[in-house]
Design an enzyme around this catalytic site. Sequence first.
Site, PDB file in Angstrom:
ATOM      1  N   ASP A 193       7.381   0.503  -1.150  1.00 26.65           N
ATOM      2  CA  ASP A 193       7.214   1.130   0.121  1.00 26.65           C
ATOM      3  C   ASP A 193       7.431   0.345   1.233  1.00 26.65           C
ATOM      4  O   ASP A 193       7.578  -1.065   1.884  1.00 26.65           O
ATOM      5  CB  ASP A 193       5.360   0.887   0.537  1.00 26.65           C
ATOM      6  CG  ASP A 193       5.511   0.965   1.842  1.00 26.65           C
ATOM      7  OD1 ASP A 193       5.389   2.038   2.194  1.00 26.65           O
ATOM      8  OD2 ASP A 193       3.564   0.752   1.824  1.00 26.65           O
ATOM      9  N   ALA A 252      13.652  -7.477  -2.787  1.00 25.82           N
ATOM     10  CA  ALA A 252      12.988  -6.454  -3.733  1.00 25.82           C
ATOM     11  C   ALA A 252      14.061  -5.631  -4.526  1.00 25.82           C
ATOM     12  O   ALA A 252      13.902  -5.498  -5.881  1.00 25.82           O
ATOM     13  CB  ALA A 252      12.447  -5.237  -3.468  1.00 25.82           C
ATOM     14  N   ASP A 305       6.722  -8.576  -2.844  1.00 23.60           N
ATOM     15  CA  ASP A 305       6.971  -9.078  -1.750  1.00 23.60           C
ATOM     16  C   ASP A 305       8.012 -10.583  -1.619  1.00 23.60           C
ATOM     17  O   ASP A 305       8.282 -11.264  -1.810  1.00 23.60           O
ATOM     18  CB  ASP A 305       5.740  -9.748  -0.670  1.00 23.60           C
ATOM     19  CG  ASP A 305       5.746  -9.225   0.884  1.00 23.60           C
ATOM     20  OD1 ASP A 305       5.728  -7.883   0.974  1.00 23.60           O
ATOM     21  OD2 ASP A 305       6.694  -9.331   1.417  1.00 23.60           O
ATOM     22  N   CYS A 336       8.972   4.936   6.307  1.00 21.16           N
ATOM     23  CA  CYS A 336       7.579   5.399   6.871  1.00 21.16           C
ATOM     24  C   CYS A 336       8.855   4.667   9.038  1.00 21.16           C
ATOM     25  O   CYS A 336       7.699   4.401   9.800  1.00 21.16           O
ATOM     26  CB  CYS A 336       6.310   4.074   7.407  1.00 21.16           C
ATOM     27  SG  CYS A 336       7.982   2.859   7.192  1.00 21.16           S
ATOM     28  N   TYR A 339      -1.951  -2.228   6.130  1.00 18.94           N
ATOM     29  CA  TYR A 339      -1.419  -0.688   6.416  1.00 18.94           C
ATOM     30  C   TYR A 339      -2.575   0.642   5.637  1.00 18.94           C
ATOM     31  O   TYR A 339      -2.601   1.016   4.769  1.00 18.94           O
ATOM     32  CB  TYR A 339       0.143  -1.060   5.239  1.00 18.94           C
ATOM     33  CG  TYR A 339       1.375  -1.789   6.037  1.00 18.94           C
ATOM     34  CD1 TYR A 339       1.852  -1.404   6.539  1.00 18.94           C
ATOM     35  CD2 TYR A 339       0.293  -3.246   6.159  1.00 18.94           C
ATOM     36  CE1 TYR A 339       3.276  -1.867   7.377  1.00 18.94           C
ATOM     37  CE2 TYR A 339       1.464  -3.818   6.784  1.00 18.94           C
ATOM     38  CZ  TYR A 339       2.984  -2.971   7.122  1.00 18.94           C
ATOM     39  OH  TYR A 339       4.286  -3.700   7.942  1.00 18.94           O
ATOM     40  N   ARG A 343      -2.698   5.536  -1.503  1.00 20.45           N
ATOM     41  CA  ARG A 343      -2.547   4.565  -2.356  1.00 20.45           C
ATOM     42  C   ARG A 343      -3.626   5.129  -3.564  1.00 20.45           C
ATOM     43  O   ARG A 343      -3.848   5.161  -4.421  1.00 20.45           O
ATOM     44  CB  ARG A 343      -4.220   3.402  -2.024  1.00 20.45           C
ATOM     45  CG  ARG A 343      -2.654   2.396  -1.492  1.00 20.45           C
ATOM     46  CD  ARG A 343      -2.806   1.477  -0.565  1.00 20.45           C
ATOM     47  NE  ARG A 343      -3.615   1.006   0.700  1.00 20.45           N
ATOM     48  CZ  ARG A 343      -3.852   0.920   1.485  1.00 20.45           C
ATOM     49  NH1 ARG A 343      -2.429   0.098   1.616  1.00 20.45           N
ATOM     50  NH2 ARG A 343      -4.301   0.680   3.055  1.00 20.45           N
TER      51      ARG A 343
HETATM   52  N1  SAH Z   1       3.155  -1.331   0.635  1.00 21.15           N
HETATM   53  C1  SAH Z   1       2.166  -2.276   1.053  1.00 21.15           C
HETATM   54  C2  SAH Z   1       2.794  -2.136   2.497  1.00 21.15           C
HETATM   55  C3  SAH Z   1       4.727  -2.164   2.656  1.00 21.15           C
HETATM   56  S1  SAH Z   1       4.767  -3.222   3.899  1.00 21.15           S
HETATM   57  C4  SAH Z   1       0.608  -1.820   1.201  1.00 21.15           C
HETATM   58  O1  SAH Z   1      -0.216  -0.384   1.208  1.00 21.15           O
HETATM   59  O2  SAH Z   1      -0.227  -2.578   1.841  1.00 21.15           O
HETATM   60  C5  SAH Z   1       6.975  -4.281   3.930  1.00 21.15           C
HETATM   61  C6  SAH Z   1       6.589  -5.381   2.921  1.00 21.15           C
HETATM   62  O3  SAH Z   1       8.058  -5.497   2.567  1.00 21.15           O
HETATM   63  C7  SAH Z   1       5.722  -6.696   3.723  1.00 21.15           C
HETATM   64  O4  SAH Z   1       4.993  -7.124   3.712  1.00 21.15           O
HETATM   65  C8  SAH Z   1       7.300  -6.978   4.383  1.00 21.15           C
HETATM   66  O5  SAH Z   1       6.928  -8.862   3.391  1.00 21.15           O
HETATM   67  C9  SAH Z   1       8.535  -7.069   2.988  1.00 21.15           C
HETATM   68  N2  SAH Z   1       9.465  -6.601   2.841  1.00 21.15           N
HETATM   69  C10 SAH Z   1      10.035  -6.997   3.735  1.00 21.15           C
HETATM   70  N3  SAH Z   1      11.914  -7.356   3.202  1.00 21.15           N
HETATM   71  C11 SAH Z   1      11.638  -6.547   1.446  1.00 21.15           C
HETATM   72  C12 SAH Z   1      12.452  -7.222   0.682  1.00 21.15           C
HETATM   73  N4  SAH Z   1      14.260  -7.287   1.237  1.00 21.15           N
HETATM   74  N5  SAH Z   1      12.038  -7.413  -0.393  1.00 21.15           N
HETATM   75  C13 SAH Z   1      10.743  -7.901  -0.684  1.00 21.15           C
HETATM   76  N6  SAH Z   1       9.463  -8.002   0.234  1.00 21.15           N
HETATM   77  C14 SAH Z   1       9.967  -7.565   1.441  1.00 21.15           C
END
Ligand code: SAH
Length: 384
Positions: free
Chosen positions: A286, A269, A242, A326, A197, A204
């Site tokens: 995120d 999450a 995650d 996003c 990402y 960050r």
């Molecule tokens: N903040 C990260 C990017 C997030 S991308 C960075 O800086 O790299 C979104 C992520 O959310 C993905 O890895 C996906 O696997 C995860 N995801 C999707 N649904 C989710 C859920 N219900 N609980 C936890 N993680 C989840």
Amino acid sequence: MSTVKIYLKKGKEKKIKHFYPWVFRDEILKVEGEGIIATLLDYKGNFLAKGTYSSHSRIAFRVLTYREEDINTNFFIERLKKSLLLREGIASNAFRAVFSESDLLSGLIVDKYDQGLVIQVRSYPMEVLKEIYLPALVEVFKPRFIYERSDFKGRLAEGLKEFKGLLYGELKNPVLIEENGIKFLVDVEKGLKTGFYLDQRDNRLYIAESVERGQKVLDLFTHTGGFAVYAAKKGAKVWAVDINADVLEIARENAKLNGVEVEFIAANAFEFLENTDQSYDLIIADPPAIAKTKKEKESILWAVWKLAYKAFKKLNPLGRLFICTCTYQISAEELTRQVRLAASDAGKRIFVRSLRGQPKDHPYVPFFPESWYLKCLDVQLYPF
Ligand code: SAH
């Protein structure tokens, strides 16, 4: 390559003169000739732009240039060089080198990871034009590899199948990148999107700059550990969640590479927030978000409220929530409203420390409002 002439209906030339890059099928008066490269004219035949034409797509014409110039490999070489000028000064060897409409190359995404390129082709014309722009990518970037990650469902609407594979050179996966002095492994073959990402780079760093040693930080939706590793580097005690156990394997390696400890947890999450008996100084959320329909948009807004509501209940005094959406369908105002409602429902008074967007390698072009897709809100609890 033969050129098509597209005449716009009277009045429709205005949006092009105002730098909106798309023409829809029902805005066209008549089409002369056949082909992928098109000249756009007003109803009187005055030149407006050159671009790509796809007869079967809802977006029939996409601007490549406002000048009367030939669209060939040389055109792409010059455009890529100019796009690179906009990316100078980025503190990373990984960045988005081409961001579709924002670089007037609608349908093409090029991410640079160290010495390699990962491309995504999002429109039918950009698929056909590959033979023209691949040599340009080789010439300008001299890459070790070009890998394509066009494995996403949206391609079907353009009449294209999902595809991923090596187009050029030799790929040694995963690729090591370094962003703001922090190392990350990027799995360009199997990672989400093109592997990393890139669009959260500045956010960050912002988080790292505002986190204090010893603070308790929870990074929800951590993916390969982006925010988590930055915060841990600053001496915070970090938990990162995650749902996808595979990405967490890379996340763990990323923590190790940077000599920090993060507790990674494979979990949903929402459930984690509900069940954690800890409280935190900073919660980062995120979540992924794609909203094509009104119903999908409603469900994202609801998810934002739910996340924020649950997070506010787990914040220490003076705690902060950093929450992102996003997708361009959700505006900064809508994100703020959901967070405000969640805070009042949770009985917490907050103020906005910062409203943030995407970095300069993902340019937000005001003529094309769709290009502002990433919004992050940093809110803090009042001490009174
Ligand atoms: N903040 C990260 C990017 C997030 S991308 C960075 O800086 O790299 C979104 C992520 O959310 C993905 O890895 C996906 O696997 C995860 N995801 C999707 N649904 C989710 C859920 N219900 N609980 C936890 N993680 C989840």
